[in-house]
Design a protein around this motif. Sequence first.
Motif, PDB file in Angstrom:
ATOM      1  N   MET A  38      34.214  73.396-105.681  1.00 20.99           N
ATOM      2  CA  MET A  38      34.061  74.206-106.954  1.00 20.99           C
ATOM      3  C   MET A  38      32.354  74.982-106.415  1.00 20.99           C
ATOM      4  O   MET A  38      32.712  75.608-107.641  1.00 20.99           O
ATOM      5  N   SER A  39      31.610  74.259-105.407  1.00 18.04           N
ATOM      6  CA  SER A  39      30.597  74.832-105.663  1.00 18.04           C
ATOM      7  C   SER A  39      30.809  76.020-105.256  1.00 18.04           C
ATOM      8  O   SER A  39      30.115  77.244-105.399  1.00 18.04           O
ATOM      9  N   ILE A  40      31.725  76.286-104.487  1.00 17.94           N
ATOM     10  CA  ILE A  40      32.043  78.270-103.161  1.00 17.94           C
ATOM     11  C   ILE A  40      32.280  78.552-104.298  1.00 17.94           C
ATOM     12  O   ILE A  40      32.425  79.653-105.190  1.00 17.94           O
ATOM     13  N   LEU A  41      33.544  77.658-105.731  1.00 15.36           N
ATOM     14  CA  LEU A  41      34.001  78.602-106.167  1.00 15.36           C
ATOM     15  C   LEU A  41      33.320  79.354-107.399  1.00 15.36           C
ATOM     16  O   LEU A  41      32.765  80.829-107.914  1.00 15.36           O
ATOM     17  N   ALA A  81      38.575  74.592 -98.620  1.00 15.62           N
ATOM     18  CA  ALA A  81      39.076  73.515 -98.600  1.00 15.62           C
ATOM     19  C   ALA A  81      39.568  73.163 -97.758  1.00 15.62           C
ATOM     20  O   ALA A  81      39.972  71.894 -98.036  1.00 15.62           O
ATOM     21  N   ALA A  82      40.225  73.939 -96.317  1.00 11.09           N
ATOM     22  CA  ALA A  82      40.802  72.887 -95.948  1.00 11.09           C
ATOM     23  C   ALA A  82      39.437  72.351 -94.853  1.00 11.09           C
ATOM     24  O   ALA A  82      39.432  71.309 -94.467  1.00 11.09           O
ATOM     25  N   PHE A  83      38.182  73.156 -95.289  1.00 10.27           N
ATOM     26  CA  PHE A  83      37.383  71.782 -94.422  1.00 10.27           C
ATOM     27  C   PHE A  83      36.917  71.095 -94.712  1.00 10.27           C
ATOM     28  O   PHE A  83      36.561  69.885 -94.105  1.00 10.27           O
ATOM     29  N   ILE A  84      37.250  71.128 -96.417  1.00  6.29           N
ATOM     30  CA  ILE A  84      36.248  69.944 -96.744  1.00  6.29           C
ATOM     31  C   ILE A  84      37.257  68.518 -97.368  1.00  6.29           C
ATOM     32  O   ILE A  84      36.884  66.952 -97.229  1.00  6.29           O
ATOM     33  N   PHE A  85      38.889  69.860 -97.441  1.00  4.15           N
ATOM     34  CA  PHE A  85      39.459  68.467 -97.697  1.00  4.15           C
ATOM     35  C   PHE A  85      40.342  67.223 -96.736  1.00  4.15           C
ATOM     36  O   PHE A  85      41.209  66.138 -96.893  1.00  4.15           O
TER      37      PHE A  85
END
Length: 566
Positions: A114-117, A24-28
């Motif tokens: 969400m793909s990671i999850l 999430a940190a990397f993406i957002f």
Amino acid sequence: MKVSHVSAQIRSHWPFAIIAVIGAAFIFTNLGAGYLWADEGDTAVLGSNILKFGVPKAWDGVTFIDSDFGARENDQLVMVSSPWVQYYITAASFLAFGQNTFAARFPFALAGWMSILLIYFIVWQVTTNRWAAFSSAVLLVMSVQFLLYSRQSRYYALSMLFTCLLIWTFFQMKSLRESVFFALLAILLFHVHPIGIVPVGVLATFTLLLRRFAYQRRWLWLALPGIIVFTVPWFALARTGYTENAALVTSIRDFFFRFAQYLIECASVTPLVGIVVLLVVLLVHRRQGFGFLSSREQDLLFVIFGVALSYGVTMALTQRSAALWVTGTRYTSAIIPLSAMAAGVLIAKIAHQKVFVWISILLVFAFTNLGQITPWVLWADKNPNPENKIVAIHVPQRIVDGLIATGPLLFVRDLFLANPGTLAASCDFLRKNAGPGDVVVTNYESEPLYFHTRLPQGMKVTKEDSIYEIARRRHLPDYVFGVEQARWVVWRFNWDDYLGIRWADVERRLLSEGAKISDAAQLEETAWENRENIHFHRFAGRRYLFPQDKDLAPAHIFRVDWPAGL
């Protein structure tokens, strides 16, 4: 199930929670920083137009937007050649957050996260092995190509999420409800990008040919009529646009060269080489009595390899090798999470409950490029011309970048650094110097230039364009068809003649109409603003991992003054 048992199950997955937070940190982080690049601009402008008209119209009353010479529009100037899901999702985000860069990217970033999850959940459910699920998630989070796709205002992350969800639904299909859900996912995938329908054909074929998937046959084929009804008619509607961007293969020889180029693209951004090595190791150890894959693990790998193969066949049939060199895996972005799942399953199986072996292999896959084709081709030509080669390989500029995964370090650094390029400089100049309603003419990245400045653009439709007569009948303003009302010209000389128009022709036309042209600014040409393909992505400080053309002609901004009365 007792609450204490559920709590224990959740606590057992705490390592993945850390990876999910890192992802999430990397993406957002600073998602709205930086300017949109050309394709992102297309998504943003058409999403904005949906808020005005309810459909993605190319003409919004100010500027006509289309980079394919009008091939994408129908008689109502509605864009039809690209499926609409990405545009409506962007429009919804604009409605919620306003029309800005963050809102343009947010829904796609959310899909990436969400793909990671989802891949963790899928691998965990298939293998019941936390090591396998954790490995898959780590490999996805450490993939710079995945992160770049996820931070783009474009369909890439949607393709990844919906494809993984489609495959998982396929494994669960045991009722009419699940069959309907599968059909809805397939239709959504197609309307994200047409190639998204490819996995449906693979899964349907598997139910006919492989006994292991016979149980899903009834439910999948029950879903097919609905899928066909809501997808096939679109091909007829969007035929001209697809024709503009596809090149059907003409020979078996050409097919195999194209297929090889696609494999190169995949192996450059996924651990395809490593997956093959792990499979070979497993096969050798199987003969020695080593534990092999369970039936559910085999099913998952069958599907992953089948989808990957069908992607390669589809791309070889429709895309030139040189086009594949440029676009990479973006049409088939789902190959990245699928390969991460395959690698995760195989790493855990090879480790065979030995922590040191598991961590060692995972570290090699995550922090080096040894699982990719990259380090194995360092001897190849670093500056290939894909137009003049049968196949072309991407070779890093430095040996260290070929061996060590330096991309993630550059990516993390860039989350906190400004990285403006030529487009940013052009927009900044126009915001400071252009007046409201000043007409701008540009030959490259017109979509993001319009999104960031909202200045009307001239010379958007020429007589050679297929949409010309239709646009004339729609009474679009004269500036759309020429340069006569232009106040500013942003000319990217590195792409002179890109749209079939050269600066010399534009200048001649302006001067013949009595205009005075003055060179207002010269800008360093940095190519793209935020390119989605790691092989062409510019990191902060003009840093590229792979060689780029260094002899880029500077861009110019010209001011145009007209005689009084004109």
